[in-house]
Design an enzyme around this catalytic site. Sequence first.
Site, short mmCIF file in Angstrom:
data_model
loop_
_atom_site.label_atom_id
_atom_site.label_comp_id
_atom_site.label_asym_id
_atom_site.label_seq_id
_atom_site.Cartn_x
_atom_site.Cartn_y
_atom_site.Cartn_z
N HIS A 14 11.95 56.22 42.39
CA HIS A 14 11.80 55.17 43.15
C HIS A 14 10.91 55.59 44.63
O HIS A 14 10.98 57.03 44.91
CB HIS A 14 13.01 54.67 43.85
N GLY A 15 10.62 54.94 45.51
CA GLY A 15 9.82 55.11 46.74
C GLY A 15 10.86 55.64 47.86
O GLY A 15 11.71 55.66 47.70
N GLU A 88 21.51 56.84 40.46
CA GLU A 88 21.73 57.89 40.74
C GLU A 88 22.98 58.58 40.58
O GLU A 88 24.06 57.94 40.16
CB GLU A 88 21.49 57.99 42.12
#
Length: 210
Positions: A14-15, A88
Amino acid sequence: MAAVQRLELVVVRHGVTRWNLDRRYQGQRDIPLLLPDAVPDMDRLRDHLVGEAFDAVHCSDLTRCRQTLAHVLPGSEGTASFDARLRELDFGDYEGRTWDALKDDPRYRAWVDSAGMQAPPGGESADDLWARLEAWLEGVLAQAAEQGHRRVLAVSHGGAIRELRRRLEATDFWEGVVGQAQGYRFEIENREGEWQCTASSVVPVRVDAS
């Protein structure tokens, strides 16, 4: 339909978020992207993926990954599979905290020194993370064999990608780190009924190496 013997799996991170910049452990906290700071890297990733067709798209169910998917592959949200197994690592008591705040804690030092083999207090070990990632990957491979999928995209997290690299490439625990809006392309082949990673490469989305 002929059985698929080779799968190209592209897994991207992800960013950037505020907690990334603050160097806080995010884990499974649902932290959104830091906009507009996240946009330049995600633009590079989107431009890199232009023209690539994927048979299936998977994404962590956390907001920062959903936002990244919507940016880099517009229109895919309606057909993507959002899966908590792509989250995560659960950092337990360390979520929301920084290295500076934890560095003198003996329990934290023991966890770092274990290269993920220990679980942080209240969290997951690397083996726990791999157990859910492996279950997800087995499902992806089974779907590929059944439905003829040859190219699959997944949007996930830094720790999850590091664990995939460690298990698929035999990369050292500390060498598998990827930056925001970067990832890896894994070539996975079915050899005599067993799926094996035969090659991998960085998804080249950054201009610099910093």
